[in-house]
Design an enzyme around this catalytic site. Structure first.
Site, PDB file in Angstrom:
ATOM      1  CD  GLU A 217      59.832 165.726  79.567  1.00  0.00           C
ATOM      2  OE1 GLU A 217      58.841 165.282  78.953  1.00  0.00           O
ATOM      3  OE2 GLU A 217      60.817 166.194  78.989  1.00  0.00           O
ATOM      4  CG  HIS A 255      61.078 166.024  75.517  1.00  0.00           C
ATOM      5  ND1 HIS A 255      60.038 166.400  76.326  1.00  0.00           N
ATOM      6  CD2 HIS A 255      60.587 166.062  74.258  1.00  0.00           C
ATOM      7  CE1 HIS A 255      58.968 166.645  75.595  1.00  0.00           C
ATOM      8  NE2 HIS A 255      59.275 166.445  74.336  1.00  0.00           N
TER       9      HIS A 255
END
Length: 300
Positions: A217, A255
């Site tokens: 990511e 996150h």
């Protein structure tokens, strides 16, 4: 073969007597995980019934290891107490520590990670931390440490390493007919104990794993470093997906480690780094699964 865990892994659950710990201990037992006890400081000496299986509770990880021979721990402890729990496991030389807890302060994670690194310096048996803020690790049909649903797929030939929890599940579902040796959710926090590279190395060295899916990511340079490692070490086919193609710059996405600044850490930069070393990168998780399917079908 599998990586890091198998049917012989003896597991303790830190925080087993809490609500999350209890719920997931029952799920892990149902999945066939060999859970031998739990640790909750102050509750040592108790026995807890987990759907018909009586599990002893210990005050410390060292006590649990001494009594049960445990060689892996899953941590379901609230963020405030997580550092102490992980340090307890490290001090007891627990070989594998899977930290599920979300919301651990980065300073705490950096502190226990550094503690593990310093203990590993002169040790023959190294301590491995997976997480924090991760879904855990599963070798379908053999062992499941964490919160990954056990009924998505069976054992098979694909190795999966992922920063994302839900994308781990989706990829396992889309490729369920091929099955997985092991799937590892490494977590999306800025400081994690096990990296893409650690898993890529283990999958490359595992004879049963025929191909690897890597989910990254935005943020940081882990995927770029993984690309360099793939170029130097990995001969098995790897397909990848990078979450965050549409993420705005400077905003943390989901996150704590998922943040783009300038051209650094963007999905496009990561995609280019991976494709430059021969990794096929899908624009969506489904496209990534399709790429893996094509590779496996072409190999028969």
């Amino acid at each position: 073969m599998t990586i890091f865990i198998d049917q012989n892994t003896k597991v303790i659950v830190q925080g087993m007597t809490g609500s999350e710990g209890t719920k997931h201990t029952k799920r892990m037992l149902k999945a066939g995980t060999n859970i031998v006890g739990g640790v909750t400081p102050g509750k040592g000496g108790q026995t807890v019934d987990m759907d018909g299986k009586a599990l002893p509770v210990f005050n410390s990880v060292a006590e649990a290891i001494s009594a049960t021979g445990a060689n892996a721990s899953v941590v379901f402890v609230p963020p405030k107490f997580a550092k102490a729990a992980v340090v307890d496991a490290i001090d007891a030389d627990m070989p594998l520590i899977v930290v599920i807890t979300e919301g651990i302060p980065v300073h705490d994670a950096a502190s226990f990670y550094a503690h593990a690194v310093s203990k590993n310096k002169n040790a023959t048996n190294k301590i491995r931390i997976i997480g924090p803020n991760c879904p855990g690790i599963i070798s379908p049909g053999k062992s499941n440490l964490g919160i990954i649903p056990a009924d998505i797929t069976n054992a098979g030939v694909i190795g999966l390493v992922s920063k994302s929890g839900t994308l781990t599940y989706q990829m396992m579902y889309e490729l369920r007919d091929f099955g997985f040796t092991t799937a590892v959710g490494i977590g999306g926090d800025p400081v994690i104990g096990t990296t893409h590279i650690d898993c890529l190395r283990a999958f490359q060295d595992d004879p049963q794993t025929k191909a690897i899916v890597m989910i990254g990511e935005i943020g940081g340079d882990a995927e770029e470093r993984a690309a360099q490692f793939i170029k130097e070490y990995v001969t098995k086919p790897v397909v990848g997906y990078v979450a965050g193609f549409t993420a705005p710059e400077g905003k943390t996405m989901g996150h704590a480690g998922a943040i783009v600044s300038g051209s650094s850490g963007t999905a496009i930069a990561k995609q280019q780094a991976l494709e430059a070393v021969g990794v096929k990168v899908g624009k969506t998780p489904s496209e990534t699964a399709k790429l893996m399917r094509q590779i496996l079908e072409s190999r028969g």
